[in-house]
Structure formats: C-alpha cells, structure tokens
Design an enzyme around this catalytic site. Structure first.
Site, PDB file in Angstrom:
ATOM      1  CE1 TYR A   1      -7.072  -0.657  -2.884  1.00  0.00           C
ATOM      2  CE2 TYR A   1      -8.801   0.417  -1.638  1.00  0.00           C
ATOM      3  CZ  TYR A   1      -7.471   0.135  -1.833  1.00  0.00           C
ATOM      4  OH  TYR A   1      -6.537   0.640  -0.956  1.00  0.00           O
TER       5      TYR A   1
ATOM      6  CD1 TRP B   1      -8.048  -1.432   3.076  1.00  0.00           C
ATOM      7  CD2 TRP B   1      -7.500  -2.231   5.097  1.00  0.00           C
ATOM      8  NE1 TRP B   1      -6.751  -1.052   3.352  1.00  0.00           N
ATOM      9  CE2 TRP B   1      -6.400  -1.518   4.577  1.00  0.00           C
ATOM     10  CE3 TRP B   1      -7.389  -2.819   6.354  1.00  0.00           C
ATOM     11  CZ2 TRP B   1      -5.193  -1.385   5.272  1.00  0.00           C
ATOM     12  CZ3 TRP B   1      -6.198  -2.681   7.046  1.00  0.00           C
ATOM     13  CH2 TRP B   1      -5.115  -1.969   6.505  1.00  0.00           C
TER      14      TRP B   1
END
Ligand SMILES: Nc1nc2c(c(=O)[nH]1)N[C@H]1C(S)=C(S)[C@@H](COP(=O)(O)OP(=O)(O)OC[C@H]3O[C@@H](n4cnc5c(=O)[nH]c(N)nc54)[C@H](O)[C@@H]3O)O[C@H]1N2
Ligand SMILES: Nc1nc2c(c(=O)[nH]1)N[C@H]1C(S)=C(S)[C@@H](COP(=O)(O)OP(=O)(O)OC[C@H]3O[C@@H](n4cnc5c(=O)[nH]c(N)nc54)[C@H](O)[C@@H]3O)O[C@H]1N2
Ligand SMILES: [Mo]
Length: 825
Positions: free
Chosen positions: A155, A157
């Site tokens: 996970y 950004w």
C-alpha cells in the site's frame, strides 16, 4: 547503458541519431518510439524542463546534467511551498544510493535472526547479487510453499504518473508467478468506502462533486466538518491544479455566506475566510449530529417529503433518536452537549440554522479514521437527508472537497488511462481457502502477522489469515503509515524476508533485509493530468536528469526480476514505459477526436510538455445527485431499496454489534469522554501541511515547520502552562504503547485537551533492542492504536488515541533518521 537511457537520457539529438545501431540491437519496441520521446532533455548547458509532481507542475532547472532547482509552473494559482523539496530529495542525504542487504541476511538468508533489523548493519552489494537474491526467494517460496506465503499488500502513495506505477508492476509480476497475498481498501477512507455501498450504493467520496460555483451562487451556509480543503488540496495523486484557491477567495469576499468549521483545530482556512470556529470534542461528531437531528425531529423542522420519497428506514432511526431504539437513550441536545462539549442551545441553534436557508455540509475523513468509523459517513448523510437539500444547487453534502479540487468545473479534455494493470493470477498452484484469504484489509497487516491461520471477519464474510513469510513493498512506507509502531516492529519479525524498493532511507527500508534503490519521478519519463477532476491539461512528466548513484527505475528492476523468473516477455508485453506513455496518449487523442476536441500529435505534445483543454461554461454548474432528486424512480440509487438507506437490512443480517444497522453512537475505547484519565489528551494525527505523508520529510521543506529540529506538537496554551511547557520546548509525548519526542508549538488555535502531531513524521528509534524505545524525531504512529474500525470495513482507527505530554528534561538524543545508515553512504 539501459535502453531507456539511450533513448531519453542525456544524449544529445545528434548523438541519439548516431546511436541508432545500438538501438536496433536492443529491440524493435524501442526503435518504434516516436521521435518526440527521443528528445534529450538533460543535455549539456542550462535549461528548464516542464514536469509534474504530487506537489504541482514545475519547471526543473538543469545545469550540466545536474538538477539544480524548481520554479512553479506559471499557471499554478497557488504553488505549494514544499515544492522545492522535490529537487532537494534527489541528492538528499537520505537517498538510497546502492542496493544493500542486511549483513545477517546476506550471511544466513531467510533463516537469519531478525532482531537486528533496524540497526543499520547493511552491506553494499551489486545489482546482480541483489536481484538474484530476491528472485531466488520468490521462486523458492512459490515452489516450496505457495503464493499465500508472499505478502505484496504494498500500500502507498508512490509518485504521480500514469505509467510508472510500481505497485501494479509488482502485482503483475507476482500474478505471472502464481500470485501472492494482496491487500484491499485503504487508510484514507476505508471505513467510508466500506459503509457507503449500503447507504448510497456507491462510494460517493470520489470524482467530481457539486461545483464550487453552485455553492457560491446558492448556498447560505457552508459547514466544514473535519474538512480542510486548503491544506489537503496542496497535493494530489496526480498533479494538483490548485484552482480551489479561487474558491477560497470568492468565499472570503462573500461575507453573506456563513461558514462554520467544526474542528478541534482553528485551521488556516477558517481564519482566511473569517469563518466561525466550533471546537467540538474530537470523536464526538456523532453525538453532536444526533443532537442536531433530535432537534430537527422534535421541533418538526425536518423535510418529511424528502425522507418519505428518497430514503428508507427513517422510522427506526427516529426511534433511536427518541430513546426507544437499541440503546434506550434519548439523543436530546442536552445529552449531546454532555458528549461533545458544544452547549445544548448552540446545538439547537445549529439545527435551526441548517434548515433556514440553503446549506452545504462538507465532511473530511478523520471522523471515519477512528474506531466505529463507519458510523460517521452514515450519520452525516442521515443528517443531510433530514435537512432535505440533497440534489439541490448548493445544498446537500460533500465528502471530498479536500482532494483534487473536486468542485472544479471539468474541461472538455478526454480521460487519460493508466498503463500497467496487475492482470489476473496465473494458477500454478490451487489456492485452498484454508491456506488463507487471497487478500486482507490493508490495515490488518499486524493482525495477519500475529495470527497466521486465525480467522477474521470482514464485510459479512469470514476468512483465514495466511501464513506469510516474505514481503515486497514498493511505493509505500508502512513504518510510517501503520499504527502502533512497537507492536508492529515485533510482528514484523514474522517475515523471513523483507524487500523494500524506495528512493529514500525510510524506516521501512531500515527494517528491511534487501533494499533496492529506485529512481525518483524526476529521473524517468511519465505522463499525468493536471487536476484529477478539472483535467486542465496533460503534462509530460519529463525525465529531468539521469538516475543518480545506482538507482534504477521500478520498471527496469521488475524487468530484471521477470528475466530471472522466466516471465520477461509476458511481463513487458514487448513494450517500454515510453511506448506505454505514447499508447495512452494516443488512446486519449482518439477519444478526444470523437468529441471534436483536437489534440496535437504525441511528438508535438512531448516536445512542448503540455496540452491544455478548455472549460465549457455549462460544466461550472454541476449539482451532485440532481438527477436522483428530479426523478428518484428513473434515477434510483443503486442500493437494495433504490433509496438512500438510513437503515440497512443487509447490515442488520450481519449482526455486528460494532456496526449497527443505522447510524449510531458507540463510545470508542479511547476518547476525551472516557473515565480513565491516565492519558488525558486526545492525539490528532491529521495530515501534514507541507509534506505528502512521509514524502519530503527528509527534505529541506522540513524547515517550513520543524520546531527545534523536531516534528511539531501543537498544544493549547492552558495545557502547556499546566505542564510548564513553553513554545519551542522539546516534549515527550507518551502513552501505554510508546513514546516520542516532539517540538512544542504552544497555541490557542487548538482546543484544550487535544494535541496535534502530523502523520508522516519519520520514525527514528533510539534503541531498537528496547520494545518501548523513544522515537527521537516524532512519529505519532508510535502512539496510535491498531484496531479495526469494525468487522464491516476493518479500516484503520488511527485517530482513536489518548496521550500525555511532558517537558523533556533529559539529554536530547541526536536525530539520525535523515541520513543514510553508515554503510550505505
Ligand atoms: N496516525 C495516522 N496515520 C496515518 C494517517 C493518519 O491520518 N494518521 N493517514 C493514513 C493515510 S490516509 C494514508 S494514505 C497513509 C499514507 O501512507 P504511505 O502512502 O505509505 O505514505 P507515503 O509517505 O506517501 O509513502 C510513499 C513511499 O513511496 C516512496 N516512493 C515514492 N515514489 C516512488 C517510486 O516511484 N518508486 C518507489 N519504489 N517508491 C516510491 C516514497 O519515498 C515513500 O517512502 O498513511 C496513513 N497513516
Ligand atoms: N498537505 C497534504 N494534503 C493531503 C495529504 C497530505 O499528506 N498532505 N494526504 C492526502 C490523503 S492520502 C488523504 S486520505 C486526505 C486526508 O483527508 P482528511 O482525513 O480529511 O484530512 P486531515 O487533514 O487529516 O483531517 C481533516 C481535519 O479533521 C480534523 N479533525 C481531526 N479529528 C477530528 C474529529 O474527531 N472531529 C472533527 N470534527 N475534526 C477532526 C483535523 O484537525 C483536520 O483539520 O488528505 C490528502 N491531502
Ligand atoms: Mo490517504
């Protein structure tokens, strides 16, 4: 030299032409690249190159092949002050320069002891050695165990860019090798995304929202409830357009528009637009809203027609308000006042105000990033339903004004696809359910590590946690984003092999066995949109300089692994990232042509760096759910009943006591209303002003906010005085889970009994052998709790956290996290 460097690197145009014979040798796919891509940007001399990032579009200055500075794109109406960090990170002391392997792992492989992870005892290795190690371990686990033994939740950004998506690259590679355990959901709005399908049949907090102009022309009142669109729009998953600045200017000028901010912090936007600050108790948003709803009901102010025609199950919620529901408590304004510390008369006043004119209710996501976080979005929409303005210009609710300038009008530009998808799992071994579920909710990683083979519930289903042995993480930083760091540190030892691929020495990299140095987005090519909603332009994310040190593109790294794992051609499908950039551009160009929107050829676009689109006047007046309001039968909500579900029969069937079938108040385990006052302050770990999470924390942008070299800790004047703390002091923030140092920022802009330490501050443990070691810089996730929101969404409860603060009187330990571990320098 790699193919990519030959094509787009620091070779001049003339030298590129002379290099064609080499080009031919490296394959047809590269040779068919449009000439525009082949233009060399990082050539000799000084020049400025247009590119894009999470922080905005910018001109990158290059002198003699070195990236020397950034200047915001001249059409950015509100450049992010942290933008210079983008350049600074490239040569930063925390940059990962070479492939590194933890000494003990290099000597003993996956059976190595795991206690020395985080000690910085790394050995520099060659790329071949590092890649062989990784490929060998993936192959061994796939052969000897199965795909359930490798966790690639990965996970995070990453960087902007429609092509260079390292998570999808990793998942694609894994799927070609038989699969791996992936993750579902997110830390952002996991509880919201879990519950919304039952309420509206869709996530809602995505994509375009009621336009700013609709609000400006029609609203009498706008309520920012746990929402900070000034700070949070500074960044974007793509390239931010920052057009929301004009909305704030309009809001400021329109004094007859009333603005209320419900927030424990008096945020910059509230001051900027001269709003009213209502510093309610954090975590008591539901009681406050229930008090408002109770007033609407008992004073007969709610919109009965809307409730009747557009919603389902209100009667059960009304019983709950009146004290005949499941908890037998009447939700009077007085009751609510006792929970949220807003006076009862003020609560009634708010209820009357909300229905006295056109009201836009705006919510951010912190009230759902807490225990029972599913309840807030439900409560919020129930309240908006009672007001009855959903689908009217400037009315109703919005759960996304704080991201992607979501109230912006959108251009006539086409959609821009993304290039690399994870594909489907190739079934090399059957995957029986008893080996564990194929995915876990992302925020349940530590539960998975602690309970291999254990059962967990999620959204009506029951599953088993897999017994994972290895993790490979790219484009995310779990040692910042996950909660309860000490517990996590211990659970992390379950992994026999940890591979981290990043460009900087995050704590995650320090707690890895194999560290692979990736390029930053400035060292490779990509393409993005400016404005995820506005779609103002497509921008070239140009390679500004050649990769520094031994960094390689994520793509290259995965191609090398794919080669070693025997799946290279399936992995690349004969394409390079540059081919994919051209492909998605050309697909968009075709779609545009169908709408009579002309776009330049790819080469011309690439040369110029940007193609801008026009904004049709009609797009300024979007009203979300207007069609549903106009005709609720033809345009029904995609829910079980076709209506907004104030009560859900489906959720009732799950029988979850932690997620009742209508919006409810359940006291969280930690909050200001609890009896136990051992830790008397609520920790607000909201998103940082001048970072994107942990990104840029190591950069010079830290000077914008650091207090005495540490992550700031906002503390109310009274709370500080009670503890003998003055502005600039180093403080120790602690609870039963951990302790951190931070720099005190004493202010009346935060309400009493609440402190704020922004998420994303780098984790810097003083002594990794100590299970409760001090974080020397100020990572709030050392203090936060790691429990699921409920069995429904199993999202993070990061904001449910109580702490104590004291002045730190010991010798302040040196912060060491912003430089590479010694062996890696
Ligand atoms: N206490 C608390 N915790 C929270 C939150 C909170 O509100 N409070 N918020 C949560 C939320 S909403 C989120 S979204 C998460 C965010 O958590 P993350 O998304 O994990 O945070 P980032 O710092 O953005 O991490 C991105 C990482 O990817 C690396 N990276 C960037 N570009 C590239 C690339 O091109 N290639 C590779 N290989 N690596 C790259 C960066 O260097 C960085 O280490 O945090 C969550 N954690
Ligand atoms: N500058 C910047 N912008 C970002 C990000 C970033 O890292 N930096 N991250 C992006 C990401 S991934 C996400 S998910 C979004 C996050 O979006 P959100 O979660 O909405 O953002 P936050 O800024 O963490 O919190 C919003 C506001 O809620 C307030 N708040 C905290 N607790 C409570 C409470 O209990 N009740 C009430 N009423 N208010 C409360 C905080 O003080 C803050 O002002 O932001 C995005 N935008
Ligand atoms: Mo997020």
């Amino acid at each position: 030299m790699s193919a990519q460097n030959l094509i787009t690197g620091s070779l001049s145009r003339r030298r590129f032409l002379t290099a064609t014979s080499t080009l031919a040798a490296i394959g047809a796919a590269s040779a068919i690249l449009p000439a525009g891509v082949t233009r060399a940007f990082a050539a000799e001399g000084k020049k400025e190159i247009l590119s894009g990032s999470h922080w905005g579009a910018f001109w990158g200055a290059v002198e003699d092949g070195r990236f020397t500075g950034v200047r915001p794109w001249e059409k950015d109406p509100n450049p992010n002050p942290a933008l210079p960090g983008v350049q600074d990170m490239v040569y930063n002391a925390a940059r990962i320069k070479y492939p590194m392997v933890r000494r003990s792992y290099l000597e003993n492989g996956p059976k190595a002891e795991r206690d020395s992870r985080g000690s910085g005892d790394f050995v520099r290795v060659s790329w071949d050695q590092a890649l062989d190690l990784v490929a060998k371990e993936i192959q061994r686990l796939q052969d000897e165990e199965g795909p359930w033994s490798i966790y690639t939740g990965t996970y995070g950004w990453r960087s902007s860019g429609r092509v260079q998506n390292p998570q999808n690259m990793l998942k694609k590679l894994m799927n070609l090798k038989g699969g791996a355990v992936f993750s579902t959901g997110d830390y952002s709005k996991g509880a919201l995304a879990g519950i919304m399908p039952y309420i509206l049949g869709q996530i809602d907090a995505e994509g375009p929202q009621t336009s700013h102009r609709s609000v400006m022309e029609n609203s009498d009142l706008i309520v920012f409830w746990a929402s900070d669109p000034l700070k949070d729009n500074r960044i974007s998953a793509g390239v931010p357009d920052h057009g929301e600045k004009r909305w704030f200017d309009d809001m400021k000028a329109k004094t007859e528009l009333k603005k209320i901010f419900i927030n424990p912090v008096n945020i910059e936007l509230c001051k900027e637009v001269q709003g009213e600050w209502l510093p309610a108790r954090p975590h008591a948003d539901i009681p406050l809203a229930l008090g408002i709803c109770h007033t609407l009901l008992t004073e007969d102010l709610y919109d009965k027609e809307f409730i009747e025609n557009y919603t389902f199950g209100f009667d059960k919620f009304a019983d709950y308000l009146m004290g005949t529901g499941w908890d037998k408590i009447e939700k009077t304004a007085e009751w609510a006042a006792g929970q949220c510390e807003v006076p009862a008369e003020k609560i009634r006043e708010l209820a009357r105000l909300f229905v006295s004119g056109r009201t836009m209710l705006v919510s951010g996501w912190t009230p759902q990033r807490q225990q029972y976080g599913e309840q807030w979005p439900w409560m919020f929409i129930t309240m908006a339903s009672m007001i009855g303005q959903i689908g009217l210009p400037g009315g109703g609710f919005c759960q996304r004004y704080h991201l992607d300038n979501a109230g912006a009008p959108h251009s006539n530009g086409p959609a821009l696809g993304s290039a690399i998808s994870p594909g489907m799992r190739k079934e090399i071994k059957a995957w029986p359910e008893e080996k564990g579920h194929v995915s876990i909710p992302c925020a349940r990683i530590v539960d998975m590590l602690e309970n291999p083979g254990g059962e967990f519930e999620h959204n009506g289903g029951k599953h088993v946690y897999p017994d994972v042995k290895m993790t490979y993480w790219v484009g995310g930083n779990p040692f910042h984003h996950h909660q309860d760091r000490n517990r996590m540190r211990n659970a992390w030892k379950k992994f026999e092999t940890v591979v981290i691929q990043d460009y900087q020495w995050t704590a995650s990299a320090r707690f890895a066995d194999i560290v692979l140095p990736a390029t930053t987005a400035c060292e490779r090519n990509d393409i993005e949109r400016i404005g995820n909603v506005a779609n103002l332009a497509f921008i070239r994310m140009a390679k500004i300089i050649d990769p520094v040190f031994e960094a390689r593109d994520d793509w290259d790294i995965f191609v090398e692994l794919a080669k070693r794992l025997g799946v290279e051609s399936e992995y690349t499908e004969g394409k390079t990232p540059e081919d994919l950039i051209a492909d998605i551009y050309n697909q968009a160009k075709e779609a545009a042509a169908k709408k009579d929107v002309a776009m330049p050829d790819f080469e011309e676009f690439w040369e110029k760096g940007i193609v801008e689109f026009e904004i049709p006047e009609a797009n300024e007046l979007r009203v979300k759910y207007a069609d549903f309001r106009e005709d609720p039968l033809m345009n029904m909500m995609p829910t079980a009943t076709g209506k907004i579900e104030i009560f859900s029969n489906e959720i009732e069937k799950f029988g979850y006591d932690d997620c009742p079938p209508h919006a409810s108040w359940i006291e969280p385990v930690e909050w200001l209303g609890q009896k136990d006052k051992t830790y008397p302050l609520h920790l607000n770990s909201s998103h940082p002003d001048y970072r994107l999470h942990s990104q840029l924390c190591a950069s010079s942008a830290r000077e914008l906010y650091a207090v005495n070299g540490h992550e700031p800790c906002w503390i109310n004047t009274k709370d500080a005085a009670d503890r003998g703390i003055v502005d600039g002091d180093i403080v120790r923030v602690f609870n039963g889970r951990g302790q951190i140092l931070a720099g005190a920022k004493v202010t009346d802009d935060i309400r009493p009994n609440v402190i704020k330490v922004q998420e994303g501050a780098w984790y810097d443990p003083e002594d990794i052998t100590d299970p409760n070691t001090l974080c020397k810089y100020g990572d709030p996730n050392v203090l936060t709790i790691d429990i699921g929101t409920s069995r429904l969404a199993q999202a993070t409860s990061a904001h449910t956290c109580m702490v104590e603060v004291e002045k730190f009187t010991g010798t302040v330990p040196e912060i060491t996290v912003f430089t590479a571990p010694q062996a890696a320098e």
